[in-house]
Write an enzyme that holds these catalytic residues in place. Structure first.
Site, PDB file in Angstrom:
ATOM      1  N   TYR A   2       0.794  -1.182   0.103  1.00 20.78           N
ATOM      2  CA  TYR A   2       0.033   0.040  -0.025  1.00 20.78           C
ATOM      3  C   TYR A   2       0.762   1.242   0.056  1.00 20.78           C
ATOM      4  O   TYR A   2       0.517   2.472  -0.692  1.00 20.78           O
ATOM      5  CB  TYR A   2      -0.933  -0.074   1.128  1.00 20.78           C
ATOM      6  N   ARG A  31       1.658   6.858  -6.612  1.00 23.72           N
ATOM      7  CA  ARG A  31       0.493   7.730  -7.074  1.00 23.72           C
ATOM      8  C   ARG A  31       0.738   9.225  -6.901  1.00 23.72           C
ATOM      9  O   ARG A  31       0.774  10.250  -7.633  1.00 23.72           O
ATOM     10  CB  ARG A  31      -0.651   7.449  -6.155  1.00 23.72           C
ATOM     11  N   TYR A  70      -0.653  13.108   6.078  1.00 17.44           N
ATOM     12  CA  TYR A  70      -0.261  11.918   6.984  1.00 17.44           C
ATOM     13  C   TYR A  70       1.158  12.095   7.299  1.00 17.44           C
ATOM     14  O   TYR A  70       1.996  12.453   6.322  1.00 17.44           O
ATOM     15  CB  TYR A  70      -0.555  10.533   6.626  1.00 17.44           C
ATOM     16  N   ARG A  96     -11.348  13.599   1.640  1.00 15.38           N
ATOM     17  CA  ARG A  96     -12.455  12.612   2.490  1.00 15.38           C
ATOM     18  C   ARG A  96     -13.794  12.613   1.828  1.00 15.38           C
ATOM     19  O   ARG A  96     -14.406  11.592   1.983  1.00 15.38           O
ATOM     20  CB  ARG A  96     -12.667  13.153   3.966  1.00 15.38           C
ATOM     21  N   GLU A 128     -13.951  -0.653   6.671  1.00 16.83           N
ATOM     22  CA  GLU A 128     -13.821   0.499   5.711  1.00 16.83           C
ATOM     23  C   GLU A 128     -14.959   0.664   5.250  1.00 16.83           C
ATOM     24  O   GLU A 128     -15.790  -0.159   4.372  1.00 16.83           O
ATOM     25  CB  GLU A 128     -12.769   0.732   4.822  1.00 16.83           C
TER      26      GLU A 128
HETATM   27  C1  3EB Z   1      -7.756   6.034   5.772  1.00 17.32           C
HETATM   28  O1  3EB Z   1      -8.612   7.035   5.984  1.00 17.32           O
HETATM   29  C2  3EB Z   1      -8.106   4.792   5.461  1.00 17.32           C
HETATM   30  O2  3EB Z   1      -5.185   5.609  -0.304  1.00 17.32           O
HETATM   31  O3  3EB Z   1      -6.894   6.114  -1.728  1.00 17.32           O
HETATM   32  C3  3EB Z   1      -9.305   5.394   2.635  1.00 17.32           C
HETATM   33  C4  3EB Z   1      -9.517   5.927   1.273  1.00 17.32           C
HETATM   34  C5  3EB Z   1      -7.983   5.008   2.831  1.00 17.32           C
HETATM   35  C6  3EB Z   1      -8.715   6.173   0.211  1.00 17.32           C
HETATM   36  C7  3EB Z   1      -6.500   5.639  -0.633  1.00 17.32           C
HETATM   37  C8  3EB Z   1      -7.205   5.154   1.843  1.00 17.32           C
HETATM   38  C9  3EB Z   1      -7.519   5.712   0.589  1.00 17.32           C
HETATM   39  O4  3EB Z   1      -6.353   6.399   5.668  1.00 17.32           O
HETATM   40  C10 3EB Z   1      -7.678   4.333   4.072  1.00 17.32           C
END
Ligand code: 3EB
Length: 333
Positions: free
Chosen positions: A148, A155, A209, A222, A324
Site C-alpha cells: 500500500y 501515486r 499524514y 475525505r 472501511e
Molecule cells: C484512511 O483514512 C483509510 O489511499 O486512496 C481510505 C480512502 C483509505 C482512500 C487511498 C485510503 C485511501 O487513511 C484508508
C-alpha cells in the site's frame, strides 16, 4: 446550445448478476461504466463502456454490479488499457493492469496515474473527482515496504510529475482496497470543473499524514461534492492520523460512523441537502467475513432498510483496520 458542464446527472444502481441484462436494456446508451465485484471472474459485457472486474467476494451473493448511469446520452470512447466514456460533463474511466513484476507496484501506480492525467488533459476533463484503487496483497511487503505504501509513492509521484496540486481541493475522493488476486484495477470519475473537496475536522488530511504512514502520503480527500451529489471516500476508524481500536470491529465501526457523520456535516455546510437514505449507496469492506452479521445489524439500525449496501470482503489498507465504508449519496431524481 451551450452545455452547462457544472450540471451533473450521475446516478448509481447496484444489481446482482441475474438483473444486469435487464438493466442494460433499461439504461441503454446511458451507462458510463460498471465495477463488477465478484470472487470469480465474470463475463464482461460487450457494449464497450468501461467495465472492470474487482476480485472481491461479495458477502451474501455471488456478485454485485455497481453501475454508474447518466441522465444524458453517453459516448463510449473505448481505448486500452484505459477505457473511457462521457456524458459531456463527466468522464468515466477504467483500467486493469496485470502485475508483471517489472518495476513493481510503485512504477505501475505512477504510470497508471500519469496515463489518467494525460487522458484528462487530452479529453478536457481536468478535474479528477473520484478514484477506485484495487490491487492484490495490499498489506504484504515488497522490498521492505508494504505494498500500500509503495502504491502511495507511485501515486504521489504521478501527481508531482503532472504538475497536479496536492491539497487545496486538488485531490479526489478515493478508496484503496486489497483484492484476493489479479490486476491493479483503477476506475475514476473526472469533470470539466472541480468538485468541492470535503475534509474531516477530526482526521488529519490524508495528504498530510506523517511519514510513519509511508514515505509519501496518500493523495485523496475525505469526500467530494459533485453538483448536488456527495461522494464519500473510504472511511475508517482513524482519529487524527492514528488507527483507533485496532482489532476491535465494533468500536472501529462506531468511529467509522462518527467519521461519516462528520464528513456529511461538512458537506452540509457546503450546500449538500439530501437526507433520504433511499438514495444512499454504501460499500462496506470487511477484512473478516465473520464480522458481517454484527456489522449488518448495526448498519441496518443506522441507515434503515432503504439504503443500498454492498458487503465486500477485502483487505483494508492498514493491517490493523478491520472495516472501511465508502458512500455515494445522490438527490432523488
Ligand atoms: C484512511 O483514512 C483509510 O489511499 O486512496 C481510505 C480512502 C483509505 C482512500 C487511498 C485510503 C485511501 O487513511 C484508508
Amino acid at each position: 446550445m451551450i452545455s452547462d458542464s457544472s450540471h451533473y446527472s450521475l446516478q448509481l444502481v447496484y444489481v446482482p448478476q441475474e438483473n444486469f441484462a435487464s438493466l442494460l436494456d433499461e439504461y441503454k446508451g446511458r451507462i458510463l461504466g460498471v465495477l463488477i465485484y465478484s470472487a470469480l471472474e465474470p463475463e464482461l459485457p460487450q457494449e464497450g463502456f468501461p467495465c472492470t472486474w474487482v476480485a472481491l467476494p461479495v458477502i451474501g451473493d455471488d456478485a454485485c454490479y455497481e453501475v454508474w448511469i447518466s441522465a444524458r446520452p453517453v459516448t463510449i470512447m473505448g481505448g486500452a488499457p484505459l477505457s473511457l466514456s462521457t456524458d459531456g460533463s463527466i468522464l468515466f474511466g477504467s483500467m486493469a493492469f496485470p502485475e508483471t513484476g517489472a518495476g513493481g507496484l510503485e512504477s505501475m501506480a505512477r504510470s497508471a496515474y500519469s496515463a489518467i492525467f494525460d487522458a484528462l488533459d487530452k479529453e478536457g476533463y481536468p478535474s479528477l473527482l473520484r478514484v477506485w484503487n484495487y490491487f492484490s496483497r495490499i498489506n504484504d511487503e515488497d522490498g521492505g515496504l508494504e505494498r500500500y505504501r509503495e502504491f502511495n509513492v507511485g501515486r504521489h509521484e504521478a501527481f508531482c510529475d503532472k504538475g497536479r496540486a496536492i491539497g487545496g481541493g486538488g485531490v479526489p475522493a478515493a478508496c484503496a482496497l486489497g483484492t484476493r488476486q489479479g490486476d491493479l484495477v483503477i476506475c475514476f470519475l473526472a469533470g470539466k470543473v472541480p468538485g468541492i473537496a470535503i475534509e474531516n475536522p477530526r482526521q488529519t488530511n490524508a495528504y498530510h499524514y506523517p511519514r510513519d504512514f509511508g514515505p509519501k502520503s496518500p493523495t485523496f480527500s475525505r469526500g467530494v461534492l459533485v453538483g448536488d451529489s456527495l461522494i464519500i471516500s473510504g472511511t475508517a476508524s482513524i482519529i487524527g492520523s492514528e488507527t483507533a481500536h485496532p482489532e476491535n470491529v465494533t468500536s472501529q465501526l462506531d468511529e467509522t460512523l462518527e467519521n461519516l457523520r462528520l464528513v456529511i456535516s461538512q458537506a452540509r455546510e457546503r450546500g449538500f441537502a439530501t437526507n433520504d437514505p433511499a438514495q444512499l449507496y454504501l460499500n462496506v469492506y470487511l477484512r473478516y467475513g465473520e464480522d458481517y452479521a454484527s456489522v449488518r445489524s448495526r448498519l441496518d439500525a443506522e441507515f434503515g432498510d432503504t439504503a443500498h449496501i454492498a458487503y465486500l470482503q477485502a483487505d483494508v489498507c492498514r493491517s490493523d483496520l478491520l472495516i472501511e465504508i465508502e458512500a455515494f449519496w445522490m438527490p432523488c431524481r
